[in-house]
Motif scaffolding. Structure first.
Motif, PDB file in Angstrom:
ATOM      1  N   SER A  63       0.822  -1.211   0.000  1.00 27.48           N
ATOM      2  CA  SER A  63       0.000   0.000   0.000  1.00 27.48           C
ATOM      3  C   SER A  63       0.857   1.264   0.000  1.00 27.48           C
ATOM      4  N   TYR A  64       0.166   2.385  -0.020  1.00 30.74           N
ATOM      5  CA  TYR A  64       0.815   3.693   0.044  1.00 30.74           C
ATOM      6  C   TYR A  64       1.692   3.815   1.287  1.00 30.74           C
ATOM      7  N   ASN A  65       1.235   3.273   2.419  1.00 31.86           N
ATOM      8  CA  ASN A  65       1.996   3.384   3.664  1.00 31.86           C
ATOM      9  C   ASN A  65       3.357   2.700   3.558  1.00 31.86           C
ATOM     10  N   THR A  66       3.418   1.577   2.844  1.00 30.27           N
ATOM     11  CA  THR A  66       4.688   0.876   2.640  1.00 30.27           C
ATOM     12  C   THR A  66       5.647   1.753   1.844  1.00 30.27           C
ATOM     13  N   LEU A  67       5.136   2.392   0.810  1.00 32.61           N
ATOM     14  CA  LEU A  67       5.964   3.265  -0.033  1.00 32.61           C
ATOM     15  C   LEU A  67       6.472   4.458   0.772  1.00 32.61           C
TER      16      LEU A  67
END
Length: 464
Positions: free
Chosen positions: A354-358
């Motif tokens: 997800s965006y949070n990982t990026l």
């Protein structure tokens, strides 16, 4: 004739480079890891640290105007070939991952218009449909840049307004709807089961993420009507951004419970505004985010391609990346960069990340380049025997070290793994250029640690 930029234009440019897609997801990002008490402490630390970093960049641009290729050249000049390369590599990986996050968050925002519980089309920007859309947008922008398309001031103004109008609306409405009893219900995060200081540490990569782009002040300084305006514009932009971030995160925790906020989909500002003003709020935030990101994505694509291009001119990256086309676009570097973005998009789809990982990966990779800015200013201060410079350089460096500590062992090991392929690229680049001075013993040790340290780091990450 080139138009020179006044104080307001400079401030808008610096602010636009910092306030991007991240702010629209800040409510959920921060609620997931921290209570209101930890958020207040975290923003105080970040605000002080980022101001010292901004001033350090400004001072170096004035003290060493000969180093006109950004923070990469500060690291190379101060600490040698390999450290300079690592600064460029870390910054490039950060820029690539940031561009991937832009594409992912655009299609996550589009999902508010297209998806239903029974029919997921774009989801969190990591579905097959999202991959196709992201890839199309990626290569459309790629070919625009190859034609020499540059970001005009009008585009930058549009992007800035697209960000600030919905943000301003959200802050005003959230102020009116703010409930003190919700905000203070679990002020120190007892229900999270995490000590406040650990919560503070967990906010650090997120708070850094939303300030990436602060070095934009150095980039625009040559176009200023008055050089002194650059410093003032930087401070104004940083303070404005800090106020926006603090208000968005703290007010959000006075609207719904922390657990509900942490469980929201990103961009989390959209469902929050829906609760405040109805379904129209979702349209306002999603549309503002999409316009904001699309307006900024072109300039960030150019920035990501510039890093390998500039580094190759300094003979730190392979010489193939120094090629330009007839439109003076860094064509080889652009292909290299966007193939990396495309590969990352495929990995996002395959892993369901997800965006949070990026956010975590990009923030981690910028830590070394930012720390080296303060460290180089210490060297300059010592060479000039300036106590005044040390008063700026030491806090900037301490902030960089604090970020490395606060990021945690897992994220540090992840960065080692991501630096390892860069070390191989560095060795290949050195083999292309004749008469390069040999590496110092310390550089050889660092190179070996990165290459061989990646193996146990990868094993640890796989197990954990």
């Amino acid at each position: 004739m080139n138009k020179k930029l006044g104080l307001m234009s400079l401030t808008a440019l610096v602010l636009s480079s910092m306030v991007g897609a991240g702010v629209f997801s800040l409510p959920q990002n921060m609620a997931e890891v921290a209570s209101p008490a930890a958020l207040i402490i975290g923003w105080i630390i970040t605000g002080i640290g980022i101001l010292f970093l901004a001033i350090s960049l400004l001072l170096l641009s004035r003290l060493r105007p000969d180093l006109d290729s950004g923070i990469f050249t500060y690291a190379k000049e101060g600490f040698g070939e390999f450290v300079g390369f690592c600064s460029a590599w870390g910054y490039w990986v950060c820029a690539v991952v940031a561009n991937v996050s832009y594409l992912v968050i655009v299609f996550a925002a589009l999902s508010f218009f297209t998806d239903t519980p029974e029919n997921i089309i774009f989801g969190d920007g990591n579905t097959a449909h999202a991959l196709i859309g992201e890839s199309i947008l990626l290569w459309v922008v790629h070919f625009l840049v190859l034609r020499g398309v540059q970001t005009a001031a009008s585009i930058n103004l549009m992007a800035t307004l697209a960000k600030l109008i919905p943000l301003g609306l959200f802050i005003v409405v959230a102020l009116l709807a703010f409930k003190k009893d919700i905000f203070t219900l679990d002020f120190t995060g007892i229900e999270m089961g995490v000590p406040v200081w650990d919560q503070v540490k967990n906010t650090m990569l997120i708070t850094l993420w939303v300030f990436i782009g602060i070095e934009g002040a150095v980039v625009v300084s040559a176009r200023a009507k008055n050089r002194r305006d650059v410093g003032l514009a930087t401070i104004l932009a940083v303070v404005t951004a800090l106020i926006i971030y603090i208000l968005v995160t703290l007010l959000s925790q006075g609207l719904v419970s922390q657990s509900d906020l942490a469980a929201m989909r990103n961009p989390s500002m959209a469902p929050l505004l829906v609760q405040l003003i109805g379904s129209f709020g979702e349209i306002i935030i999603a549309a503002g985010l999409i316009l904001s990101v699309c307006g900024a994505y072109l300039s960030w694509t150019i920035m990501a391609a510039e890093v390998p291009f500039i580094a190759s001119l300094h003979r730190s990256f392979p010489k193939q990346l120094s090629k330009q086309n007839k439109n003076d676009a860094p064509s080889s570097s652009l292909w290299f960069t966007n193939f990396a973005v495309q590969l990352s998009l495929i990995l996002i789809w395959l892993t369901g990340s997800s965006y949070n990982t990026l956010l975590t990966i990009a923030s981690e990779m910028i830590l070394v380049p930012y720390f080296l800015v303060g460290a180089f200013l210490i060297k300059v201060a010592l060479a000039r025997k300036s106590k005044a410079l040390l008063l700026i350089a030491i806090p900037a460096s301490v902030y960089g070290l604090w970020l490395l500590y606060a990021s945690g062992i897992v994220n540090l090991l992840l960065s080692v793994v991501l630096y390892a392929p860069g070390a191989l690229l560095f060795l290949y680049a050195r083999s292309q250029y004749k008469n390069k001075p040999p590496l110092h013993t310390s550089e050889k040790i660092m190179l070996s640690l990165v290459l061989f340290g990646a193996i146990p780091a990868l094993g640890y990450l796989a197990i954990n």
